[in-house]
Design an enzyme around this catalytic site. Structure first.
Site, PDB file in Angstrom:
ATOM      1  N   ASP A  39       0.849  -1.191   0.000  1.00 21.79           N
ATOM      2  CA  ASP A  39       0.000   0.000   0.000  1.00 21.79           C
ATOM      3  C   ASP A  39       0.886   1.242   0.000  1.00 21.79           C
ATOM      4  O   ASP A  39       1.909   1.301   0.692  1.00 21.79           O
ATOM      5  CB  ASP A  39      -0.913   0.001   1.232  1.00 21.79           C
ATOM      6  CG  ASP A  39      -2.057   0.988   1.090  1.00 21.79           C
ATOM      7  OD1 ASP A  39      -3.211   0.557   0.924  1.00 21.79           O
ATOM      8  OD2 ASP A  39      -1.788   2.219   1.135  1.00 21.79           O
ATOM      9  N   ILE A  40       0.473   2.237  -0.770  1.00 21.77           N
ATOM     10  CA  ILE A  40       1.277   3.459  -0.914  1.00 21.77           C
ATOM     11  C   ILE A  40       1.280   4.298   0.364  1.00 21.77           C
ATOM     12  O   ILE A  40       2.192   5.101   0.576  1.00 21.77           O
ATOM     13  CB  ILE A  40       0.754   4.282  -2.126  1.00 21.77           C
ATOM     14  CG1 ILE A  40       1.837   5.194  -2.659  1.00 21.77           C
ATOM     15  CG2 ILE A  40      -0.511   5.040  -1.790  1.00 21.77           C
ATOM     16  CD1 ILE A  40       1.497   5.797  -4.018  1.00 21.77           C
ATOM     17  N   ASN A  97     -13.007  -3.241   2.015  1.00 28.06           N
ATOM     18  CA  ASN A  97     -14.025  -2.209   2.074  1.00 28.06           C
ATOM     19  C   ASN A  97     -14.915  -2.320   0.849  1.00 28.06           C
ATOM     20  O   ASN A  97     -14.440  -2.618  -0.246  1.00 28.06           O
ATOM     21  CB  ASN A  97     -13.382  -0.816   2.102  1.00 28.06           C
ATOM     22  CG  ASN A  97     -12.666  -0.540   3.405  1.00 28.06           C
ATOM     23  OD1 ASN A  97     -13.201  -0.805   4.477  1.00 28.06           O
ATOM     24  ND2 ASN A  97     -11.446  -0.045   3.318  1.00 28.06           N
ATOM     25  N   GLU A 105     -12.141   3.493  -1.451  1.00 25.86           N
ATOM     26  CA  GLU A 105     -11.615   4.566  -2.303  1.00 25.86           C
ATOM     27  C   GLU A 105     -11.406   4.102  -3.733  1.00 25.86           C
ATOM     28  O   GLU A 105     -11.583   4.878  -4.669  1.00 25.86           O
ATOM     29  CB  GLU A 105     -10.258   5.050  -1.761  1.00 25.86           C
ATOM     30  CG  GLU A 105     -10.330   5.810  -0.466  1.00 25.86           C
ATOM     31  CD  GLU A 105      -8.934   6.051   0.115  1.00 25.86           C
ATOM     32  OE1 GLU A 105      -7.930   5.872  -0.601  1.00 25.86           O
ATOM     33  OE2 GLU A 105      -8.869   6.408   1.294  1.00 25.86           O
ATOM     34  N   HIS A 110     -10.313  -5.301  -3.701  1.00 28.98           N
ATOM     35  CA  HIS A 110      -9.003  -5.563  -3.108  1.00 28.98           C
ATOM     36  C   HIS A 110      -9.183  -5.928  -1.655  1.00 28.98           C
ATOM     37  O   HIS A 110     -10.129  -5.480  -0.999  1.00 28.98           O
ATOM     38  CB  HIS A 110      -8.085  -4.339  -3.217  1.00 28.98           C
ATOM     39  CG  HIS A 110      -8.678  -3.067  -2.704  1.00 28.98           C
ATOM     40  ND1 HIS A 110      -9.592  -2.328  -3.428  1.00 28.98           N
ATOM     41  CD2 HIS A 110      -8.503  -2.399  -1.534  1.00 28.98           C
ATOM     42  CE1 HIS A 110      -9.936  -1.260  -2.727  1.00 28.98           C
ATOM     43  NE2 HIS A 110      -9.300  -1.285  -1.569  1.00 28.98           N
ATOM     44  N   HIS A 112      -7.000  -5.789   2.001  1.00 29.10           N
ATOM     45  CA  HIS A 112      -5.828  -5.292   2.717  1.00 29.10           C
ATOM     46  C   HIS A 112      -5.329  -6.424   3.614  1.00 29.10           C
ATOM     47  O   HIS A 112      -6.133  -7.073   4.295  1.00 29.10           O
ATOM     48  CB  HIS A 112      -6.203  -4.116   3.627  1.00 29.10           C
ATOM     49  CG  HIS A 112      -6.801  -2.934   2.926  1.00 29.10           C
ATOM     50  ND1 HIS A 112      -6.111  -1.753   2.733  1.00 29.10           N
ATOM     51  CD2 HIS A 112      -8.027  -2.735   2.384  1.00 29.10           C
ATOM     52  CE1 HIS A 112      -6.897  -0.881   2.111  1.00 29.10           C
ATOM     53  NE2 HIS A 112      -8.068  -1.452   1.891  1.00 29.10           N
TER      54      HIS A 112
HETATM   55  P1  AMP Z   1      -9.820   1.337   0.102  1.00 27.59           P
HETATM   56  O1  AMP Z   1     -10.161   2.528   0.956  1.00 27.59           O
HETATM   57  O2  AMP Z   1     -10.168   0.037   0.782  1.00 27.59           O
HETATM   58  O3  AMP Z   1     -10.389   1.458  -1.292  1.00 27.59           O
HETATM   59  O4  AMP Z   1      -8.250   1.310   0.018  1.00 27.59           O
HETATM   60  C1  AMP Z   1      -7.535   1.812  -1.058  1.00 27.59           C
HETATM   61  C2  AMP Z   1      -6.073   1.737  -0.683  1.00 27.59           C
HETATM   62  O5  AMP Z   1      -5.309   1.908  -1.848  1.00 27.59           O
HETATM   63  C3  AMP Z   1      -5.622   2.807   0.310  1.00 27.59           C
HETATM   64  O6  AMP Z   1      -5.083   2.171   1.464  1.00 27.59           O
HETATM   65  C4  AMP Z   1      -4.550   3.584  -0.464  1.00 27.59           C
HETATM   66  O7  AMP Z   1      -3.472   3.994   0.336  1.00 27.59           O
HETATM   67  C5  AMP Z   1      -4.126   2.567  -1.512  1.00 27.59           C
HETATM   68  N1  AMP Z   1      -3.573   3.107  -2.743  1.00 27.59           N
HETATM   69  C6  AMP Z   1      -4.074   4.100  -3.507  1.00 27.59           C
HETATM   70  N2  AMP Z   1      -3.296   4.295  -4.593  1.00 27.59           N
HETATM   71  C7  AMP Z   1      -2.299   3.399  -4.512  1.00 27.59           C
HETATM   72  C8  AMP Z   1      -1.172   3.086  -5.321  1.00 27.59           C
HETATM   73  N3  AMP Z   1      -0.907   3.764  -6.467  1.00 27.59           N
HETATM   74  N4  AMP Z   1      -0.337   2.098  -4.928  1.00 27.59           N
HETATM   75  C9  AMP Z   1      -0.571   1.424  -3.782  1.00 27.59           C
HETATM   76  N5  AMP Z   1      -1.619   1.655  -2.980  1.00 27.59           N
HETATM   77  C10 AMP Z   1      -2.469   2.631  -3.329  1.00 27.59           C
END
Ligand code: AMP
Length: 127
Positions: A39-40, A97, A105, A110, A112
Site C-alpha cells: 500500500d502506498i 471495504n 476509495e 481488493h 488489505h
Molecule cells: P480502500 O479505501 O479500501 O479502497 O483502500 C484503497 C487503498 O489503496 C488505500 O489504502 C490507499 O493507500 C491505496 N492506494 C491508492 N493508490 C495506490 C497506489 N498507487 N499504490 C498502492 N496503494 C495505493
C-alpha cells in the site's frame, strides 16, 4: 452485468492501471489470479493489497461474477502472500471495504493484509 446497485467497472481506476503496467507498484506476489503490492500509504508495519486480475468493483461483484477458479485462486493468493511475508506465526488481519459506508476509495476489489505488529481492536469504539 454489474451487481445491482453498484457502479459499472471503471477501466481507468488506479488498480486497473497498475495491472496494465501503466503505473508502478511494489509487487510482493503475483500469479494468474492475483497481484499483491505494498500500500502506498501503509497503516501498519506491513500493509499489502491483494487484487484479482479480473475487473471486479467490490467483494460483492467478485463473489457474484467471478468463476470458481478465480475465486479460489484469489483467496489462495491471499494466503500465499501472508505466507511469503512471514505473517502466519505472528498473525495478521484481512480486510476489504465495499461501498460508501466503508469508505472504499478504489473501485477495484481488493483486500488489505495488515500485520507485523499487534493490530488492536477491529474498529474504533462506537460513539
Ligand atoms: P480502500 O479505501 O479500501 O479502497 O483502500 C484503497 C487503498 O489503496 C488505500 O489504502 C490507499 O493507500 C491505496 N492506494 C491508492 N493508490 C495506490 C497506489 N498507487 N499504490 C498502492 N496503494 C495505493
Amino acid at each position: 452485468m454489474p451487481v445491482s446497485g453498484l457502479p459499472p467497472y471503471d477501466e481507468g481506476n488506479i488498480f486497473a492501471r497498475i495491472l496494465r503496467g501503466e503505473i508502478p507498484a511494489k509487487t510482493v506476489y503475483q500469479d494468474e489470479y492475483a497481484l499483491a503490492f505494498h500500500d502506498i500509504a501503509p497503516q501498519a508495519a506491513v500493509h499489502v493489497l491483494v487484487i484479482p486480475k479480473g475487473p471486479y468493483v467490490s467483494v460483492a461483484d467478485f463473489s457474484a461474477q467471478a468463476g470458481a477458479d478465480a475465486v479460489a485462486g484469489f483467496w489462495r493468493a491471499v494466503a500465499a502472500v501472508a505466507h511469503k511475508l512471514g505473517l502466519e506465526q505472528s498473525g495478521f488481519r484481512v480486510l476489504t471495504n465495499m461501498g460508501h459506508d466503508s469508505g472504499q476509495e478504489v473501485p477495484h476489489f481488493h483486500v488489505h493484509i495488515f500485520g507485523g505488529q499487534p493490530l488492536g481492536p477491529m474498529l474504533a469504539p462506537r460513539r
